[in-house]
Every structure is written in structure tokens, then in C-alpha cells.
Write an enzyme that holds these catalytic residues in place. Structure first.
Site, PDB file in Angstrom:
ATOM      1  N   HIS A 155       0.812  -1.226   0.000  1.00  0.00           N
ATOM      2  CA  HIS A 155       0.000   0.000   0.000  1.00  0.00           C
ATOM      3  C   HIS A 155       0.842   1.271   0.000  1.00  0.00           C
ATOM      4  CE1 HIS A 155      -4.022  -1.862   0.805  1.00  0.00           C
ATOM      5  NE2 HIS A 155      -3.225  -2.878   1.071  1.00  0.00           N
ATOM      6  N   ASP A 168       3.196   9.598  -0.846  1.00  0.00           N
ATOM      7  CA  ASP A 168       2.034   8.798  -0.430  1.00  0.00           C
ATOM      8  C   ASP A 168       1.863   7.654  -1.422  1.00  0.00           C
ATOM      9  OD1 ASP A 168      -0.190   8.217   1.137  1.00  0.00           O
ATOM     10  OD2 ASP A 168      -0.962  10.262   1.059  1.00  0.00           O
TER      11      ASP A 168
HETATM   12  C1  GDG Z   1      -2.362   3.909   3.273  1.00  0.00           C
HETATM   13  C2  GDG Z   1      -1.322   4.571   2.368  1.00  0.00           C
HETATM   14  C3  GDG Z   1      -2.927   4.426   0.469  1.00  0.00           C
HETATM   15  C4  GDG Z   1      -9.562   9.993   7.274  1.00  0.00           C
HETATM   16  N1  GDG Z   1     -10.068  10.775   8.230  1.00  0.00           N
HETATM   17  C5  GDG Z   1     -11.245  10.253   8.587  1.00  0.00           C
HETATM   18  C6  GDG Z   1     -11.470   9.120   7.816  1.00  0.00           C
HETATM   19  N2  GDG Z   1     -10.412   8.979   7.023  1.00  0.00           N
HETATM   20  C7  GDG Z   1     -10.246   7.914   6.023  1.00  0.00           C
HETATM   21  C8  GDG Z   1     -10.310   8.525   4.647  1.00  0.00           C
HETATM   22  C9  GDG Z   1      -9.532   7.517   3.821  1.00  0.00           C
HETATM   23  C10 GDG Z   1      -8.543   6.933   4.824  1.00  0.00           C
HETATM   24  O1  GDG Z   1      -8.971   7.318   6.127  1.00  0.00           O
HETATM   25  C11 GDG Z   1      -7.132   7.471   4.613  1.00  0.00           C
HETATM   26  O2  GDG Z   1      -6.592   6.860   3.486  1.00  0.00           O
HETATM   27  P1  GDG Z   1      -5.320   7.425   2.704  1.00  0.00           P
HETATM   28  O3  GDG Z   1      -5.170   6.654   1.460  1.00  0.00           O
HETATM   29  O4  GDG Z   1      -5.536   8.883   2.423  1.00  0.00           O
HETATM   30  O5  GDG Z   1      -4.065   7.299   3.682  1.00  0.00           O
HETATM   31  P2  GDG Z   1      -3.369   6.148   4.658  1.00  0.00           P
HETATM   32  O6  GDG Z   1      -4.170   5.911   5.868  1.00  0.00           O
HETATM   33  O7  GDG Z   1      -1.980   6.617   4.884  1.00  0.00           O
HETATM   34  O8  GDG Z   1      -3.364   4.799   3.787  1.00  0.00           O
HETATM   35  C12 GDG Z   1      -2.021   5.366   1.263  1.00  0.00           C
HETATM   36  C13 GDG Z   1      -3.828   3.615   1.374  1.00  0.00           C
HETATM   37  O9  GDG Z   1      -3.106   2.963   2.412  1.00  0.00           O
HETATM   38  C14 GDG Z   1      -4.608   2.543   0.603  1.00  0.00           C
HETATM   39  O10 GDG Z   1      -3.752   1.697  -0.096  1.00  0.00           O
HETATM   40  O11 GDG Z   1      -3.736   5.214  -0.393  1.00  0.00           O
HETATM   41  O12 GDG Z   1      -1.066   5.939   0.405  1.00  0.00           O
HETATM   42  O13 GDG Z   1      -0.464   5.438   3.120  1.00  0.00           O
HETATM   43  O14 GDG Z   1     -10.376   6.501   3.350  1.00  0.00           O
HETATM   44  O15 GDG Z   1     -11.670   8.680   4.293  1.00  0.00           O
HETATM   45  N3  GDG Z   1     -12.583   8.379   7.921  1.00  0.00           N
HETATM   46  C15 GDG Z   1     -13.527   8.778   8.830  1.00  0.00           C
HETATM   47  N4  GDG Z   1     -13.332   9.860   9.637  1.00  0.00           N
HETATM   48  C16 GDG Z   1     -12.224  10.621   9.553  1.00  0.00           C
HETATM   49  O16 GDG Z   1     -12.075  11.594  10.307  1.00  0.00           O
HETATM   50  N5  GDG Z   1     -14.657   8.079   8.949  1.00  0.00           N
END
Ligand code: GDG
Length: 495
Positions: free
Chosen positions: A185, A397
Site C-alpha cells: 500500500h 504517499d
Molecule cells: C495507506 C497509504 C494508500 C480519514 N479521516 C477520517 C477518515 N479517514 C479515512 C479517509 C480515507 C482513509 O482514512 C485514509 O486513506 P489514505 O489513502 O488517504 O491514507 P493512509 O491511511 O496513509 O493509507 C495510502 C492507502 O493505504 C490505501 O492503499 O492510499 O497511500 O499510506 O479513506 O476517508 N474516515 C472517517 N473519519 C475521519 O475523520 N470516517
């Protein structure tokens, strides 16, 4: 009853079940000071992406719960809380219990003080303590043992992410013919960064035990292949269509980029609901009608939050006429709080917010609204809808799902996405987003100004392009392409 699978790929037969392994289960358990256990959804992109897939397909999900294991009786309590929290789903959740020492050395240590910074090109943050490696192997062995116990020979074992790179090797030793898939990821670094890892050869050999090795972007695929060529003498790499076939010590692996995505329809429909619409209206009203730039991130130094706050402050200084007319609404979801560097980051963010607000606030207007907690999904959707622009500027990222979620929520095709060129999502969204270098304060300030001045027709043209792309390349497309690449290993006859 299990929901009907959507998408084109036929479901996995009951004979060939899916077993997913990830460091954390999608439900985390916490123990309060009085010793009471509570369950809450785990945060982060991996869970957001895999939850919809597993809940449709069914299968077994193996992972840790987040609470340190002390004795068998407590573990049994954790099992009970987990079972209650996940009752009624088609997924079987199997906890792997880790002691506090294992969590410290495997998770906080090897995973998050070595692999996480190194793979995000931040090698100066690495602490290459040898004991971390011992624990990494030991805990990976525990996951391998749990998987072997829970699976049958014909199952597909799908291992997730950088914490579990050595699991496949250990499963393979015991069960040479099983089907092993891996998805990374986070980014994969270039050889001149990866070479710093003292265990580089072991890790690459372990990765090549998988039949299919998925990474996020073509750049990650190139980097992984370059590392394999550099550090594994005698390896053969052939390009075939859109993937590479690697032969090493008589075993073949397929390496391919599968950019991960979101459940577009679910986000679009959720955001378009009257309830979310009302809440978005309410948020705008509470902020006295000023335009909103939104940032949503897990607390992590890779997300570029202090850099973004400084860039926003520069924007306010460089374009003083905008003061009082736009606010940054920054949501930071607590994450990895037990790690010192993360607590330091939290304080840095708090100080910057206080400083910038202290310098610029006026009666009725605050430049930065800062929320340090996880919001309910509907509140997040309302924020996406209320925001005229999204400011998503990670230093690096793997993908960044938030950027895709923001677009999915903009069903009226307005709003501007400002996106870091170092996010995995950048090559997919470059025809719609304003791409910025997250280290370039002036460049970000200019992009914010440009976004706020952008004509509705241009916003629409850009947003439509991004939405069309994400709609077609959603999480179901990701799952289908991944499973299709396993073809030949997987018997995919319809249920
Ligand atoms: C890793 C990789 C890759 C965030 N704040 C709230 C909330 N979120 C959810 C978002 C989104 C998720 O969390 C964050 O996903 P990201 O992809 O932006 O980042 P990472 O957590 O670092 O994920 C990344 C991912 O894995 C998938 O392969 O894209 O690069 O680092 O879905 O919506 N959800 C809720 N409340 C919040 O305050 N309910």
C-alpha cells in the site's frame, strides 16, 4: 445473507476461499484505565479499501487487534469483544495476539521506524536497530502460523502491506503449492534509497515468494524491479503486456501496478444524500459563509501537514485581500500515538495552528479550523461537500484515497483539487488536479489563489475528468484487475 458481488469478476468458489492478512484487523480493541475493552473501527486507507471487498466476498481476515496481549484469559475476552463487534458479517475475523514487547519492536520499531520512513524516501528518520529485525521476523512467523492454521491448501492467501513482507516466505516453506499474493500500500523506493536497508536481500527474496506482487503505481513497479535487478544477481525479468515476469531460483512471480481506489458509488451517493447536503450547508453557515479549503489526513509526517500550514500562512500573507474570505479546515486523525516522533508532530501542528491563528484571526473569522479526532463518515462527506477546494499535499504517499473521495463527493462537478505530485494518485488525476510540490510554499500559495479564482467552467471540466476516471477505476475495478492477474492460480467459477 451475503450481499451479491458487484463487478465483473466471478466470485471465488467456496472451495477456494480468500484469506486476507494485514497488520491490523478492521476493528481495533482498546483497553481503558479500568481494564474495560471497547471496539472501534480501525483508521486508515488499507481498511477503507479492503472492507468493501471482504464484506462482499466473505472470507477470513487475519490481523492484530491493537491491544497488547498479557495472558490467555485476557485474549479470550478480546475474542469475545471482537466477535460481538463483528457479528452478522460474512467475514471471519481471526486475531493474532502480540505482546507489548512485540508491538514495540515489530510495529513501532521495524515497521514504523525503519520501513515506513525509508519507503517514503525519508531515510534520515530511520533507526536501524538490529533487535527490530529479530522481532519483525518473529512476528511475521506468527502471522504465517495463523494463516496456515486457518487455511486449506487450495485457498488464496492475500498478504497486505509492508509490515508483513516476510510472511509469504514462511508460508511457502510449509506449503510450497499454495497461491500467495501480496499488495504493497505504500511506495516502493528506488535502489539508492532501498540499499540502506541492512536486510535488503532477505526482503526482496521474501517478496519473490509470492505468485503475484502488486504495487500502487508504475513508478513503484519500476523501483521494485530496479531493486530486484540490482540486489539479486541471476534474476531474470521479462516485460509482458502491462506487467513484469520475474524468475528467481526457479520460481516465477508477476509484478504489476494496481492503483488502489475507493467505492466511488458509495461515496457519491452518500455525499449526495439530503442529510449530508443539509449538514454541508450548516457547516458553511457556521463558518459565516467563508470559502473552505479542506485537509484530511492521518497524523503522519509523510502527509506534509506542517508544510501545508506554513504554505497556507504564506498564502494569507501574499494575498492579504483573501483574509476573512477563506479558511483551512484541517482534520487530523489520531494515529501511531505511542511513537514519540508522532507526538512531537502533533505538538508542532498545534503550535503552528495557534501561531497562524494568533497572527491573522479577525472578529468572525479564523484562518485555520483544526480537528484532531476521527469524524463519523457522514460528517466527513459533509466537509467534502462544503469545501471549495481540497489541499492534499503529502511529501510522499502510496496512493492517497482522500483525494479520490473528495472528487467522488463533488457530484455538482465544482471544487478544485490541489494535489501533491508525490502522491500515488497524481498520475491518475493530473488532467484535473492542480499539481504542486509539497515542499514549495510559494507554489502552494499560488495554487490556492488560482483555485479560488478558477472559473466554474474550468472547475467543471477538471472535476468531470477526475470523476469519470475514478468512477471507471474504482475499488471494484482494482479488485477485478488484481484477481484477474491471479488467473491461472485462482479458480474463479461463479458461486
Ligand atoms: C495507506 C497509504 C494508500 C480519514 N479521516 C477520517 C477518515 N479517514 C479515512 C479517509 C480515507 C482513509 O482514512 C485514509 O486513506 P489514505 O489513502 O488517504 O491514507 P493512509 O491511511 O496513509 O493509507 C495510502 C492507502 O493505504 C490505501 O492503499 O492510499 O497511500 O499510506 O479513506 O476517508 N474516515 C472517517 N473519519 C475521519 O475523520 N470516517
Amino acid at each position: 445473507m451475503m450481499p451479491q458481488p458487484r463487478g465483473r469478476t466471478p466470485a471465488i468458489t467456496p472451495r477456494q476461499r480468500l484469506l486476507v492478512l494485514s497488520n491490523r484487523l478492521p476493528v481495533s480493541i482498546k483497553k481503558d484505565d479500568a481494564g474495560n475493552l471497547t471496539a472501534a473501527p480501525s483508521s486508515g486507507g488499507l481498511v477503507s479499501a479492503l472492507n468493501p471487498i471482504l464484506s462482499e466476498y466473505g472470507g477470513t481476515w487475519v490481523g492484530s487487534t491493537g491491544v497488547a496481549s498479557t495472558c490467555e484469559r485476557d485474549d479470550a475476552e478480546v475474542r469475545k469483544v471482537l466477535a460481538t463487534a463483528t457479528r452478522g458479517t460474512s467475514v471471519r475475523y481471526l486475531p493474532v495476539f502480540l505482546s507489548a514487547e512485540e508491538q514495540t519492536n515489530f510495529y513501532e520499531g521495524f515497521s514504523n521506524e525503519i520501513l515506513w520512513p525509508l519507503f517514503h524516501d525519508l531515510q534520515s528518520r530511520c533507526n536501524f536497530a538490529p533487535r527490530y529485525w529479530e522481532f519483525y521476523r518473529r512476528v511475521n512467523q506468527r502471522f504465517a502460523a495463523a494463516a496456515l492454521k486457518a487455511s486449506q491448501p487450495n485457498d488464496v492467501i492475500w498478504i497486505q502491506d509492508y509490515q508483513l513482507m516476510d510472511v509469504g516466505r514462511q508460508i511457502r516453506q510449509k506449503r510450497p503449492d499454495c497461491v500467495l499474493a501480496f499488495f504493497m500500500h505504500i511506495p516502493f523506493p528506488a535502489p539508492d534509497i532501498f540499499e540502506k536497508l541492512p536486510w535488503r536481500r532477505h526482503i526482496l527474496e521474501a517478496l519473490l515468494e509470492h505468485d503475484l506482487l502488486g504495487v500502487q503505481t508504475p513508478r513503484d513497479e519500476r523501483n521494485l524491479v530496479a531493486c530486484i535487478r540490482t540486489f539479486l544477481p541471476g534474476v531474470e525479468v521479462e516485460r509482458e503486456h502491462d506487467y513484469r515476469r520475474v524468475t528467481y531460483r526457479g520460481r516465477q512471480s508477476r509484478i504489476q501496478a494496481f492503483p488502489i481506489s475507493i467505492d466511488f458509488e458509495q461515496f457519491a451517493q452518500g455525499a449526495a444524500s439530503p442529510e449530508v447536503g443539509r449538514r454541508a450547508f450548516e457547516i458553511r453557515r457556521q463558518l459565516n459563509g467563508v470559502r473552505i479549503a479542506i485537509g484530511v489526513d492521518r497524523l503522519d509526517y509523510t502527509k506534509g501537514i506542517p508544510e501545508r500550514l506554513r504554505a497556507f500562512a504564506r498564502f494569507l500573507r501574499d494575498y492579504p485581500a483573501t483574509r476573512g474570505h477563506v479558511s483551512l479546515y484541517q482534520v487530523v486523525v489520531p494515529s501511531r500515538e505511542s511513537i514519540t516522533g508522532y507526538r512531537r508532530l502533533m505538538h508542532e501542528i498545534e503550535q503552528l495552528v495557534a501561531h497562524i491563528n494568533g497572527e491573522h484571526s479577525q472578529p468572525g473569522w479564523v484562518p485555520i479550523h483544526y480537528v484532531h479526532r476521527s469524524l463519523p463518515r457522514k460528517e466527513l462527506l459533509a466537509l467534502y461537500r462544503a469545501a471549495s477546494l481540497a489541499l492534499i499535499t503529502p511529501l510522499k504517499d502510496g496512493m492517497n484515497l482522500v483525494s479520490k473521495e473528495y472528487c467522488a463527493a463533488r457530484s455538482e462537478n465544482d471544487g478544485v483539487l490541489i494535489l501533491s505530485e508525490f502522491a500515488g494518485a497524481a498520475p491518475e488525476l493530473l488532467r484535473g488536479a492542480l499539481l504542486v510540490n509539497p515542499y514549495d510554499e510559494m507554489g502552494i500559495a499560488e495554487a490556492i489563489h488560482r483555485a479560488l479564482a478558477m472559473e466554474p467552467t474550468e472547475q467543471r471540466r477538471r472535476m468531470m475528468r477526475m470523476r469519470a476516471w475514478i468512477r471507471r477505476h474504482d475499488i471494484l475495478h482494482w479488485r477485478d484487475s488484481f484477481f484477474a492477474a491471479l488467473d491461472g492460480h485462482m479458480e474463479v467459477t461463479p458461486l
